[in-house]
Motif scaffolding. Structure first.
Motif, PDB file in Angstrom:
ATOM      1  N   THR A  17       0.845  -1.190   0.000  1.00 15.63           N
ATOM      2  CA  THR A  17       0.000   0.000   0.000  1.00 15.63           C
ATOM      3  C   THR A  17       0.881   1.241   0.000  1.00 15.63           C
ATOM      4  OG1 THR A  17      -1.726  -1.171   1.221  1.00 15.63           O
ATOM      5  CG2 THR A  17      -1.834   1.223   1.205  1.00 15.63           C
ATOM      6  N   LYS A  18       0.563   2.206  -0.870  1.00 13.14           N
ATOM      7  CA  LYS A  18       1.338   3.432  -1.001  1.00 13.14           C
ATOM      8  C   LYS A  18       0.397   4.635  -0.922  1.00 13.14           C
ATOM      9  CE  LYS A  18       4.862   1.341  -4.041  1.00 13.14           C
ATOM     10  NZ  LYS A  18       6.107   1.774  -3.384  1.00 13.14           N
ATOM     11  N   ASN A  19       0.974   5.829  -0.905  1.00 12.44           N
ATOM     12  CA  ASN A  19       0.200   7.064  -0.924  1.00 12.44           C
ATOM     13  C   ASN A  19       0.527   7.872  -2.162  1.00 12.44           C
ATOM     14  OD1 ASN A  19      -1.084   6.697   1.608  1.00 12.44           O
ATOM     15  ND2 ASN A  19       0.776   7.361   2.660  1.00 12.44           N
ATOM     16  N   ASP A  20      -0.511   8.425  -2.805  1.00 14.03           N
ATOM     17  CA  ASP A  20      -0.267   9.268  -3.965  1.00 14.03           C
ATOM     18  C   ASP A  20       0.131  10.677  -3.517  1.00 14.03           C
ATOM     19  OD1 ASP A  20      -2.564  10.800  -3.386  1.00 14.03           O
ATOM     20  OD2 ASP A  20      -3.824   9.710  -4.781  1.00 14.03           O
ATOM     21  N   ARG A  21       0.282  11.566  -4.467  1.00 20.76           N
ATOM     22  CA  ARG A  21       0.761  12.928  -4.177  1.00 20.76           C
ATOM     23  C   ARG A  21      -0.199  13.685  -3.259  1.00 20.76           C
ATOM     24  NH1 ARG A  21       0.885  18.134  -7.363  1.00 20.76           N
ATOM     25  NH2 ARG A  21       2.774  19.192  -6.622  1.00 20.76           N
ATOM     26  N   ASN A  22      -1.464  13.324  -3.300  1.00 19.74           N
ATOM     27  CA  ASN A  22      -2.457  13.994  -2.460  1.00 19.74           C
ATOM     28  C   ASN A  22      -2.684  13.295  -1.124  1.00 19.74           C
ATOM     29  OD1 ASN A  22      -2.831  15.855  -4.514  1.00 19.74           O
ATOM     30  ND2 ASN A  22      -4.517  14.691  -5.437  1.00 19.74           N
ATOM     31  N   GLY A  23      -1.924  12.231  -0.866  1.00 22.69           N
ATOM     32  CA  GLY A  23      -2.056  11.520   0.391  1.00 22.69           C
ATOM     33  C   GLY A  23      -3.065  10.399   0.396  1.00 22.69           C
ATOM     34  N   ASN A  24      -3.652  10.105  -0.759  1.00 21.94           N
ATOM     35  CA  ASN A  24      -4.636   9.029  -0.847  1.00 21.94           C
ATOM     36  C   ASN A  24      -3.965   7.683  -1.127  1.00 21.94           C
ATOM     37  OD1 ASN A  24      -6.906  10.797  -0.518  1.00 21.94           O
ATOM     38  ND2 ASN A  24      -6.573  11.479  -2.621  1.00 21.94           N
ATOM     39  N   LYS A  25      -4.590   6.604  -0.693  1.00 25.15           N
ATOM     40  CA  LYS A  25      -4.013   5.269  -0.792  1.00 25.15           C
ATOM     41  C   LYS A  25      -4.135   4.700  -2.213  1.00 25.15           C
ATOM     42  CE  LYS A  25      -3.325   4.876   3.734  1.00 25.15           C
ATOM     43  NZ  LYS A  25      -1.976   4.819   4.342  1.00 25.15           N
ATOM     44  N   PHE A  26      -3.127   3.946  -2.587  1.00 23.82           N
ATOM     45  CA  PHE A  26      -3.230   3.094  -3.768  1.00 23.82           C
ATOM     46  C   PHE A  26      -2.367   1.867  -3.539  1.00 23.82           C
ATOM     47  CE2 PHE A  26       0.471   5.715  -4.792  1.00 23.82           C
ATOM     48  CZ  PHE A  26       1.346   4.840  -5.417  1.00 23.82           C
ATOM     49  N   TYR A  27      -2.488   0.891  -4.443  1.00 19.90           N
ATOM     50  CA  TYR A  27      -1.768  -0.369  -4.293  1.00 19.90           C
ATOM     51  C   TYR A  27      -0.689  -0.491  -5.363  1.00 19.90           C
ATOM     52  CZ  TYR A  27      -5.928  -1.525  -1.556  1.00 19.90           C
ATOM     53  OH  TYR A  27      -6.947  -1.511  -0.645  1.00 19.90           O
ATOM     54  N   GLY A  28       0.442  -1.055  -4.962  1.00 18.49           N
ATOM     55  CA  GLY A  28       1.522  -1.311  -5.901  1.00 18.49           C
ATOM     56  C   GLY A  28       1.901  -2.780  -5.923  1.00 18.49           C
ATOM     57  N   PHE A  29       2.060  -3.308  -7.130  1.00 21.09           N
ATOM     58  CA  PHE A  29       2.528  -4.692  -7.327  1.00 21.09           C
ATOM     59  C   PHE A  29       3.715  -4.605  -8.285  1.00 21.09           C
ATOM     60  CE2 PHE A  29      -1.877  -4.839  -6.208  1.00 21.09           C
ATOM     61  CZ  PHE A  29      -2.010  -5.928  -5.356  1.00 21.09           C
ATOM     62  N   GLN A  30       4.895  -4.981  -7.807  1.00 18.14           N
ATOM     63  CA  GLN A  30       6.121  -4.709  -8.557  1.00 18.14           C
ATOM     64  C   GLN A  30       6.891  -5.995  -8.859  1.00 18.14           C
ATOM     65  OE1 GLN A  30       7.559  -1.919  -5.478  1.00 18.14           O
ATOM     66  NE2 GLN A  30       7.402  -0.288  -6.994  1.00 18.14           N
ATOM     67  N   GLY A  31       7.711  -5.901  -9.900  1.00 17.07           N
ATOM     68  CA  GLY A  31       8.567  -7.033 -10.247  1.00 17.07           C
ATOM     69  C   GLY A  31       7.805  -8.258 -10.707  1.00 17.07           C
ATOM     70  N   ILE A  32       6.668  -8.059 -11.383  1.00 21.60           N
ATOM     71  CA  ILE A  32       5.845  -9.184 -11.833  1.00 21.60           C
ATOM     72  C   ILE A  32       6.405  -9.727 -13.149  1.00 21.60           C
ATOM     73  CG2 ILE A  32       3.525  -9.918 -12.467  1.00 21.60           C
ATOM     74  CD1 ILE A  32       2.505  -7.336 -11.068  1.00 21.60           C
ATOM     75  N   PRO A  33       6.756 -10.998 -13.227  1.00 21.42           N
ATOM     76  CA  PRO A  33       7.286 -11.527 -14.489  1.00 21.42           C
ATOM     77  C   PRO A  33       6.195 -11.620 -15.557  1.00 21.42           C
ATOM     78  CG  PRO A  33       7.192 -13.262 -12.825  1.00 21.42           C
ATOM     79  CD  PRO A  33       6.755 -12.010 -12.150  1.00 21.42           C
TER      80      PRO A  33
END
Length: 531
Positions: A17-33
């Motif tokens: 879970t991350k925060n965007d520039r306005n402080g709102n939540k979003f999800y990140g999924f990284q390094g997916i083959p």
């Protein structure tokens, strides 16, 4: 908040879970083959579908960048065919537009690293962002003539196609709409976006493109030069048998491959073909990414017609001038930096000398060129970048039934990292200095609310995401952020939209006289290529 888990075709993924520039939540999924690791006998070859995994795969961290010379040093891995997905929701019935980012780097380097391309700005809007790594340099673009070997070139471009297929198969799990995908990229990424439009392999995999500072015919975006034998010789492999050469090159360790590659200069000379890059595939027994000259394809109309944004920043050539100045063996106006290689004028010939003098006269008159950095920057802007982007937009206009939007990017602020990196003080925007207005970049300071940097970010993010959502960049004539409507080019009006502190729509490109000059230059040599 619980850590997000998504199930794709190959298995389950654990995100963050991350925060965007306005402080709102979003999800990140990284390094997916998105493909099988291209190692061993798969080195230099087209990507293969990804393999499934057991259990839950950790997707909280980025994967490796692809092995290549990144700036001045080699780094990365061959196990690099991974992508990242950033989204506000998962498994939502309301699907969002997908923006598919392709990084720049001249097809010789670069990655989707969040140090350069953080998702926090674009995720303030209701889109799903995908960013990818793809093979670059020799590993992505080496080719061998023997059609039996399956190495016709363009493996890096085929990586992009495989990643787009992954998006079609899986993006609904991240609340992305597979029927509304916008491919966008800068420099090599912009060129790649246009290449994908022309390739039969990518047909139906996306629906719009944004090509920033790159086209398929830029001097750095093509290479018909076969450097496989040079690479082999540098590695101590002396054979004219393609099968033998391929076997030995596939068995080289990365250390030995690096040593062999380090002997091949990473050129920024406009008049000389680069060693490794996109090429027209010939004599291949497998499906070709591209098998005709790009301009022939555009003129035929036999390509995927989609809405397009194309354009450049105001002084693209600052970056090239800085690279030339950093090379002790180079001078600003060498014969190799004046006339693009696709004009097919032999360096040192009388024709080349005559045309070089004509170019110098047009840009500098009777002045000493070495005393006027801004005009050298202007020359490099036109011959390295702008002319081909402009020309390609005009060519598409003849056969594309969808709108084509053209722009100039003019924000010159503290977010322009390349100018700071190279100590450039002349006015204008350098190549690549538009990207920190779309992505959070660790190389620049945070933009303060209400600042000119903040204005630039909000304008760029809104224009680009509007286009991804609706197929047009301005949708509300009463929007105070975008007070000027952006209209597409037409046969009579090459409308150009200024993106800066002041917004303006020109009926013709402000640099038209320079573009017409290059049109004249392109007609001098009767043996020129399709330009």
């Amino acid at each position: 908040m619980a850590e997000p888990v998504v199930e794709v075709r190959e298995g389950k993924l654990l995100g963050v879970t991350k925060n965007d520039r306005n402080g709102n939540k979003f999800y990140g999924f990284q390094g997916i083959p998105y493909a099988k690791p291209p190692v061993g006998e798969l080195r230099f070859k087209a990507p293969q579908p990804p393999e499934p995994w057991e259990g839950i795969r950790d997707a909280k961290e980025e994967g490796s960048e692809c092995f290549a010379r990144h700036f001045d040093e080699f780094s990365g891995s061959e196990d690099c065919l991974v992508l990242n997905v950033y989204t506000k929701e998962i498994l939502s019935p309301r699907l969002r537009p997908v923006m598919f980012w392709i990084h720049g780097g001249g097809f010789t380097g670069g990655s989707s690293s969040t140090n350069m391309y953080g998702p926090e700005f674009l995720l303030t809007k209701d889109v799903v962002l995908v960013s990818i790594n793809y093979r670059v340099g020799a590993l992505g673009f080496l080719n061998l003539p023997d059609p039996e070997l399956g190495v016709p070139g363009n493996a890096g471009l085929k990586d992009m196609v495989m990643a787009l297929k992954w998006v079609q198969n899986n993006i609904k799990q991240f609340s992305g709409d597979p029927n509304n995908v916008t491919v966008f990229g800068e420099s090599a990424g912009g060129s790649a976006a246009q290449y994908l439009v022309l390739s039969p392999m990518a047909k139906g995999l996306f629906h719009k493109i944004i090509a920033q500072s790159g086209s398929v015919t830029n001097c750095w975006a093509t290479s018909n030069k076969n450097a496989a034998y040079l690479l082999a010789a540098n590695a101590g492999i002396y054979s004219n048998n393609d099968k033998v050469v391929l076997k030995h090159l596939q068995q080289l360790s990365l250390e030995d491959l690096q040593e062999a590659l380090s002997k091949i200069p990473d050129m920024h000379a406009i008049g000389i073909l680069k060693a490794f890059g996109p090429t027209i595939e010939k004599n291949s027994k497998e499906e070709a990414f591209i098998s005709e000259h790009p301009l022939d394809i555009i003129k035929s109309g036999n390509y995927m017609k989609v809405p397009m944004i194309m354009g450049c920043v105001s002084r693209e050539g600052m970056y090239i001038h800085a690279l030339v100045n950093n090379n002790p063996k180079s001078t600003a106006l060498m014969p190799t930096t004046l006339i693009p290689n696709n004009f097919q004028m032999r360096i040192g010939s009388n024709l080349h000398k005559d045309v070089s003098n004509k170019i110098k006269k047009f840009y500098f008159g009777d002045k000493d060129p070495s005393t006027d950095k801004d005009w050298i920057n202007k020359l490099y802007t036109d011959n390295y970048f702008l002319y081909d982007v402009y020309k390609n937009a005009k060519c598409h206009l003849e056969t594309n039934t969808h709108p084509i939007y053209f722009y100039r990017f003019l924000f010159d602020t503290d977010l322009n990292f390349l100018k700071h990196m190279y100590g450039i003080t002349e006015p204008g925007v350098s190549h690549a200095d538009d990207t920190p207005y779309l992505f959070k970049c660790d190389l620049v300071p945070e933009a303060e609310e209400g600042s000119v940097e903040d204005l630039g970010i909000r304008r760029m993010v809104t224009l680009w995401t509007n286009f991804a959502k609706y197929g047009k960049p301005t949708i509300d004539k009463n929007d105070s952020l975008l007070p000027v409507e952006w209209l597409p080019i037409s046969k009579n009006k090459f409308r150009t939209y200024d993106i800066g502190t002041e917004m303006k729509l020109h009926d013709q490109h402000p640099e038209t006289k320079y573009m017409e000059f290059w049109d004249e230059i392109s007609q001098i040599n009767p043996f020129l290529s399709k330009l």
